[in-house]
Write an enzyme that holds these catalytic residues in place. Structure first.
Site, PDB file in Angstrom:
ATOM      1  N   GLN A  17       0.765  -1.312  -0.056  1.00 30.39           N
ATOM      2  CA  GLN A  17       0.092   0.067   0.018  1.00 30.39           C
ATOM      3  C   GLN A  17       0.830   1.095  -0.127  1.00 30.39           C
ATOM      4  OE1 GLN A  17      -3.544   2.135   2.456  1.00 30.39           O
ATOM      5  NE2 GLN A  17      -3.303   0.039   2.840  1.00 30.39           N
ATOM      6  N   ARG A  38       7.108  -8.864 -10.167  1.00 28.11           N
ATOM      7  CA  ARG A  38       7.634 -10.272 -10.729  1.00 28.11           C
ATOM      8  C   ARG A  38       6.814 -11.148 -11.544  1.00 28.11           C
ATOM      9  NH1 ARG A  38      10.505 -12.936  -5.485  1.00 28.11           N
ATOM     10  NH2 ARG A  38       9.057 -11.526  -4.543  1.00 28.11           N
ATOM     11  N   LEU A  72       8.780  -8.216 -14.851  1.00 21.95           N
ATOM     12  CA  LEU A  72      10.363  -8.238 -14.995  1.00 21.95           C
ATOM     13  C   LEU A  72      10.987  -8.848 -13.625  1.00 21.95           C
ATOM     14  CD1 LEU A  72      12.102  -6.732 -16.950  1.00 21.95           C
ATOM     15  CD2 LEU A  72      12.550  -4.893 -15.184  1.00 21.95           C
ATOM     16  N   THR A  74      13.950  -8.934 -11.905  1.00 19.11           N
ATOM     17  CA  THR A  74      15.387  -8.063 -11.852  1.00 19.11           C
ATOM     18  C   THR A  74      16.505  -8.910 -11.324  1.00 19.11           C
ATOM     19  OG1 THR A  74      14.427  -7.331  -9.863  1.00 19.11           O
ATOM     20  CG2 THR A  74      14.227  -5.974 -11.533  1.00 19.11           C
ATOM     21  N   ASN A  96       9.486   0.404  -2.308  1.00 19.38           N
ATOM     22  CA  ASN A  96       9.168   0.231  -0.758  1.00 19.38           C
ATOM     23  C   ASN A  96       9.490  -1.213  -0.526  1.00 19.38           C
ATOM     24  OD1 ASN A  96       6.804  -0.747  -2.060  1.00 19.38           O
ATOM     25  ND2 ASN A  96       5.620  -0.445  -0.006  1.00 19.38           N
ATOM     26  N   LYS A 137      11.269  -4.795   8.930  1.00 17.42           N
ATOM     27  CA  LYS A 137      10.187  -4.975   7.669  1.00 17.42           C
ATOM     28  C   LYS A 137       8.975  -4.424   8.801  1.00 17.42           C
ATOM     29  CE  LYS A 137      11.472  -8.409   4.925  1.00 17.42           C
ATOM     30  NZ  LYS A 137      11.110  -9.777   4.212  1.00 17.42           N
ATOM     31  N   TYR A 139       4.560  -3.167   8.517  1.00 15.17           N
ATOM     32  CA  TYR A 139       3.471  -3.031   7.955  1.00 15.17           C
ATOM     33  C   TYR A 139       2.480  -1.902   8.623  1.00 15.17           C
ATOM     34  CZ  TYR A 139       3.904  -7.380   5.074  1.00 15.17           C
ATOM     35  OH  TYR A 139       4.084  -8.134   4.117  1.00 15.17           O
ATOM     36  N   GLU A 140       1.395  -1.697   8.300  1.00 20.64           N
ATOM     37  CA  GLU A 140       0.593  -0.423   8.749  1.00 20.64           C
ATOM     38  C   GLU A 140       0.375  -0.587  10.421  1.00 20.64           C
ATOM     39  OE1 GLU A 140      -1.459   1.864   7.206  1.00 20.64           O
ATOM     40  OE2 GLU A 140      -1.561   2.524   9.426  1.00 20.64           O
ATOM     41  N   ASP A 169       0.406   3.409   6.126  1.00 24.67           N
ATOM     42  CA  ASP A 169       0.818   3.151   4.560  1.00 24.67           C
ATOM     43  C   ASP A 169       0.306   4.368   3.549  1.00 24.67           C
ATOM     44  OD1 ASP A 169       1.529   0.355   5.031  1.00 24.67           O
ATOM     45  OD2 ASP A 169      -0.360  -0.326   4.748  1.00 24.67           O
ATOM     46  N   GLY A 254      -7.574  20.590  21.761  1.00 25.26           N
ATOM     47  CA  GLY A 254      -7.575  22.213  22.056  1.00 25.26           C
ATOM     48  C   GLY A 254      -8.903  22.760  23.033  1.00 25.26           C
ATOM     49  N   GLY A 255      -9.375  23.717  22.542  1.00 28.95           N
ATOM     50  CA  GLY A 255     -10.620  24.313  23.427  1.00 28.95           C
ATOM     51  C   GLY A 255     -11.656  23.860  22.980  1.00 28.95           C
ATOM     52  N   GLN A 256     -11.953  23.009  22.253  1.00 30.51           N
ATOM     53  CA  GLN A 256     -13.214  22.770  21.660  1.00 30.51           C
ATOM     54  C   GLN A 256     -13.597  21.384  22.169  1.00 30.51           C
ATOM     55  OE1 GLN A 256     -13.939  25.606  20.425  1.00 30.51           O
ATOM     56  NE2 GLN A 256     -11.838  26.172  19.803  1.00 30.51           N
ATOM     57  N   GLN A 279     -17.893  24.255  20.573  1.00 29.63           N
ATOM     58  CA  GLN A 279     -17.106  25.189  20.342  1.00 29.63           C
ATOM     59  C   GLN A 279     -17.344  26.246  21.186  1.00 29.63           C
ATOM     60  OE1 GLN A 279     -18.076  26.792  16.480  1.00 29.63           O
ATOM     61  NE2 GLN A 279     -15.698  27.371  15.968  1.00 29.63           N
TER      62      GLN A 279
HETATM   63  N1  CAO Z   1      12.380  -9.433  -9.409  1.00 31.47           N
HETATM   64  C1  CAO Z   1      12.847 -10.144  -8.633  1.00 31.47           C
HETATM   65  N2  CAO Z   1      13.201 -10.008  -7.295  1.00 31.47           N
HETATM   66  C2  CAO Z   1      11.976  -9.181  -6.779  1.00 31.47           C
HETATM   67  C3  CAO Z   1      10.962  -8.701  -7.758  1.00 31.47           C
HETATM   68  C4  CAO Z   1      11.163  -8.417  -8.896  1.00 31.47           C
HETATM   69  N3  CAO Z   1      10.477  -8.007  -9.797  1.00 31.47           N
HETATM   70  N4  CAO Z   1       9.916  -7.782  -6.801  1.00 31.47           N
HETATM   71  C5  CAO Z   1      10.671  -8.267  -5.372  1.00 31.47           C
HETATM   72  N5  CAO Z   1      11.593  -9.015  -5.432  1.00 31.47           N
HETATM   73  C6  CAO Z   1      12.200  -9.604  -4.346  1.00 31.47           C
HETATM   74  C7  CAO Z   1      13.363  -8.582  -3.588  1.00 31.47           C
HETATM   75  O1  CAO Z   1      14.249  -8.277  -4.100  1.00 31.47           O
HETATM   76  C8  CAO Z   1      13.200  -9.397  -2.242  1.00 31.47           C
HETATM   77  O2  CAO Z   1      14.500 -10.160  -2.391  1.00 31.47           O
HETATM   78  P1  CAO Z   1      15.500 -10.677  -1.195  1.00 31.47           P
HETATM   79  O3  CAO Z   1      14.757 -10.303   0.203  1.00 31.47           O
HETATM   80  O4  CAO Z   1      15.704 -11.710  -1.459  1.00 31.47           O
HETATM   81  O5  CAO Z   1      16.592  -9.442  -1.499  1.00 31.47           O
HETATM   82  C9  CAO Z   1      11.995  -9.968  -2.074  1.00 31.47           C
HETATM   83  O6  CAO Z   1      11.477 -10.072  -3.533  1.00 31.47           O
HETATM   84  C10 CAO Z   1      11.114  -9.688  -1.048  1.00 31.47           C
HETATM   85  O7  CAO Z   1      11.037  -8.376  -0.954  1.00 31.47           O
HETATM   86  P2  CAO Z   1      10.422  -7.525   0.387  1.00 31.47           P
HETATM   87  O8  CAO Z   1      11.402  -7.891   1.501  1.00 31.47           O
HETATM   88  O9  CAO Z   1      10.113  -6.381  -0.005  1.00 31.47           O
HETATM   89  O10 CAO Z   1       9.165  -8.464   0.576  1.00 31.47           O
HETATM   90  P3  CAO Z   1       8.522  -9.072   1.887  1.00 31.47           P
HETATM   91  O11 CAO Z   1       7.096  -9.633   1.466  1.00 31.47           O
HETATM   92  O12 CAO Z   1       9.097  -9.940   2.932  1.00 31.47           O
HETATM   93  O13 CAO Z   1       8.005  -7.889   2.805  1.00 31.47           O
HETATM   94  C11 CAO Z   1       7.333  -5.635   3.409  1.00 31.47           C
HETATM   95  C12 CAO Z   1       6.909  -6.811   2.602  1.00 31.47           C
HETATM   96  C13 CAO Z   1       6.157  -4.503   3.107  1.00 31.47           C
HETATM   97  C14 CAO Z   1       6.996  -6.052   5.005  1.00 31.47           C
HETATM   98  C15 CAO Z   1       8.687  -5.073   3.183  1.00 31.47           C
HETATM   99  O14 CAO Z   1       8.605  -4.871   1.839  1.00 31.47           O
HETATM  100  C16 CAO Z   1       8.973  -3.702   3.848  1.00 31.47           C
HETATM  101  O15 CAO Z   1       9.221  -3.603   5.030  1.00 31.47           O
HETATM  102  N6  CAO Z   1       8.794  -2.600   3.140  1.00 31.47           N
HETATM  103  C17 CAO Z   1       9.100  -1.292   3.523  1.00 31.47           C
HETATM  104  C18 CAO Z   1       7.993  -0.738   4.350  1.00 31.47           C
HETATM  105  C19 CAO Z   1       6.643  -0.731   3.732  1.00 31.47           C
HETATM  106  O16 CAO Z   1       6.640  -0.096   2.735  1.00 31.47           O
HETATM  107  N7  CAO Z   1       5.751  -1.423   4.232  1.00 31.47           N
HETATM  108  C20 CAO Z   1       4.400  -1.005   3.818  1.00 31.47           C
HETATM  109  C21 CAO Z   1       3.802  -1.996   3.223  1.00 31.47           C
HETATM  110  S1  CAO Z   1       2.217  -1.371   3.077  1.00 31.47           S
HETATM  111  O17 CAO Z   1       1.533  -2.122   4.322  1.00 31.47           O
END
Ligand code: CAO
Length: 422
Positions: A17, A38, A72, A74, A96, A137, A139-140, A169, A254-256, A279
């Site tokens: 997100q 991916r 792709l 990568t 992200n 890592k 999440y929200e 998010d 605040g004051g409301q 208010q």
């Molecule tokens: N081609 C090849 N590899 C890919 C790819 C692609 N197109 N897209 C993703 N990948 C790979 C990444 O390179 C990564 O590989 P390695 O960890 O082996 O180097 C792997 O996929 C996983 O990526 P990730 O760590 O982002 O995925 P996750 O599901 O484990 O974690 C999340 C998800 C959101 C917790 C983490 O991305 C994060 O902390 N992001 C930053 C904070 C953030 O934005 N959080 C909000 C998410 S919304 O709630």
């Protein structure tokens, strides 16, 4: 229609997100946003909480409209080469992933700027660079806890509570969008790109600014006069003050002072409530609306300080007044007295709200597989343009088109598919 961001090319290497909310906003305003996913998998939200088998989930469609999708891998040499070509001709690269993932992929900022010194590299992480939690890592809800929202939300006799609003998010995505637009304007002056980074913790904290204000007031005074805990009551009914900002329930700031009050039907309808604000400068109209003329000039009531220890008694009187009025009827009366108030609206009511439909804030979007669905359109309105909200792309829908734009011929594109690089 010519949109302001037309001509800006964005590599959208984001998921879930926070990142997608940022790039979707930029796509609405005209940027060419290429979502890199991916092969065969795509953004995880395509499959999350599906309501129609084999069709992209609403979680994905509502955060990825107006974008193109390029699959792709990568981690293959061919995929890396395609990403390098894209970087060379793009204006912005947004990601992200988890901490270090882009570096491990072979695309640290140092390399990206070597490939294109004009590019803006925009990144969301849970915690900022150098933070003692930078490896986590996030999440929200994790961000809401880390950014001070959870400890200050909820009721004094309940646990820390997270908000339904995506403070970690989508809010971080909006902060990132501001950063990207600022860097784009900066580039017009310097000719150089730069890295723009936001952390979800910081973005939540930025919205909890007034709670840090309150911590400092509490440190100095030992109480916070606008919280239900004040004045300190012997029975502790509304909690007491410790040395940290308490949870204030539904108190206004605040004051409301304000509170969520029961209306007709609350016994069976869990949303038959309004938010009522006392208010300070509207005391006389409030007395008039409630038919309590004796309160208007009564020194026991007619200043905020005098009312402080009676607030919940006043709310109780208002609830008696509200007993025979629906939340909509009540607001229709109170609006005539200029009282800041609103019905507590459900998502169902919001989805069908004619004003929100008319303004485009709730909008219906066609989708190739799903049929049409509702989404939240641009909350930002412009006098000279109305962003058109289009469908989200199917996985890899624009792969061949994007590769052809990069100079690959039909045979090369077929080979890239063959080896699963795209
Ligand atoms: N081609 C090849 N590899 C890919 C790819 C692609 N197109 N897209 C993703 N990948 C790979 C990444 O390179 C990564 O590989 P390695 O960890 O082996 O180097 C792997 O996929 C996983 O990526 P990730 O760590 O982002 O995925 P996750 O599901 O484990 O974690 C999340 C998800 C959101 C917790 C983490 O991305 C994060 O902390 N992001 C930053 C904070 C953030 O934005 N959080 C909000 C998410 S919304 O709630």
């Amino acid at each position: 229609m010519n949109l302001p961001l037309e001509g800006i090319k964005i590599i959208d290497f984001t998921g879930v997100q926070a990142g997608p909310a940022c790039t979707q906003l930029l796509a609405w305003f005209g940027a060419d946003v290429i979502k890199v996913e991916r092969p065969g998998v795509g953004d995880i939200t395509r499959n999350q909480l599906r309501d129609i088998p084999d069709a992209d989930a609403l979680y994905f469609t509502m955060l990825n409209s107006n974008k193109r999708s390029l699959t792709l891998d990568t981690k293959t040499p061919e995929g890396k080469e395609i990403l390098e070509k894209l970087i060379r001709e793009s204006d912005v690269f947004v990601e992200n992933f988890g901490p270090g993932a882009v570096d491990r992929m072979g695309f640290p900022w140092e390399h990206i700027k070597e490939l294109n010194p004009k590019i803006i590299f925009a990144s969301v992480k849970g915690f900022s660079e150098g933070h003692h939690y930078e490896d986590l890592k996030v999440y929200e809800n994790v961000a809401q806890c880390a950014g001070g929202a959870a400890s200050t939300t909820g009721f004094w006799d309940g646990p820390p509570t997270v908000s339904a609003a995506a403070l970690g998010d989508s809010n971080s995505g909006m902060h990132l969008a501001i950063g990207i637009l600022t860097a784009l304007i900066g580039r017009q002056k310097t000719g150089k790109g730069q890295k723009v980074a936001v952390s979800m913790q910081d973005c939540v904290l930025n919205l909890c600014r007034v709670k840090l204000r309150d911590q400092q007031r509490l440190d100095r005074l030992g109480y916070l006069e606008e919280y239900p805990q004040y004045p300190i009551r012997a029975d502790g009914k509304y909690g007491t003050f410790s040395d940290v900002v308490p949870r204030g329930g539904n108190a206004g700031g605040g004051g409301q002072p304000g509170w969520v009050l029961k209306c007709k039907g609350w016994e069976t309808d869990s949303n038959a409530y309004i938010y009522f604000t006392i208010q300070s400068n509207a005391w006389a109209p409030i007395c008039k609306a409630l038919n309590k003329p004796e309160w208007t000039d009564d020194p026991a009531y007619n200043t905020p300080a005098a009312r402080q220890d009676k607030l919940f008694d006043i709310f109780a009187v208002i609830e008696v007044w509200l007993k025979d009025k629906t939340k909509f009827e009540a607001v229709d009366i109170l609006r005539k007295f200029d009282i800041p108030c609103s019905p507590v609206l459900t998502m169902k009511e919001i989805a069908n709200d004619p004003s929100l439909r008319a303004s485009g804030t709730i909008t219906e979007v066609p989708h190739k597989k799903r049929g049409s669905y509702l989404t939240v359109g641009s909350p930002i309105k412009f006098s000279d343009m109305t962003p058109e909200i289009k469908s989200s792309p199917l996985l890899g829908e624009h792969t061949d088109e994007v590769l052809a734009d990069l100079g690959y011929n039909q045979k090369q594109i077929a080979e890239l598919h063959e080896i699963k690089a795209v």
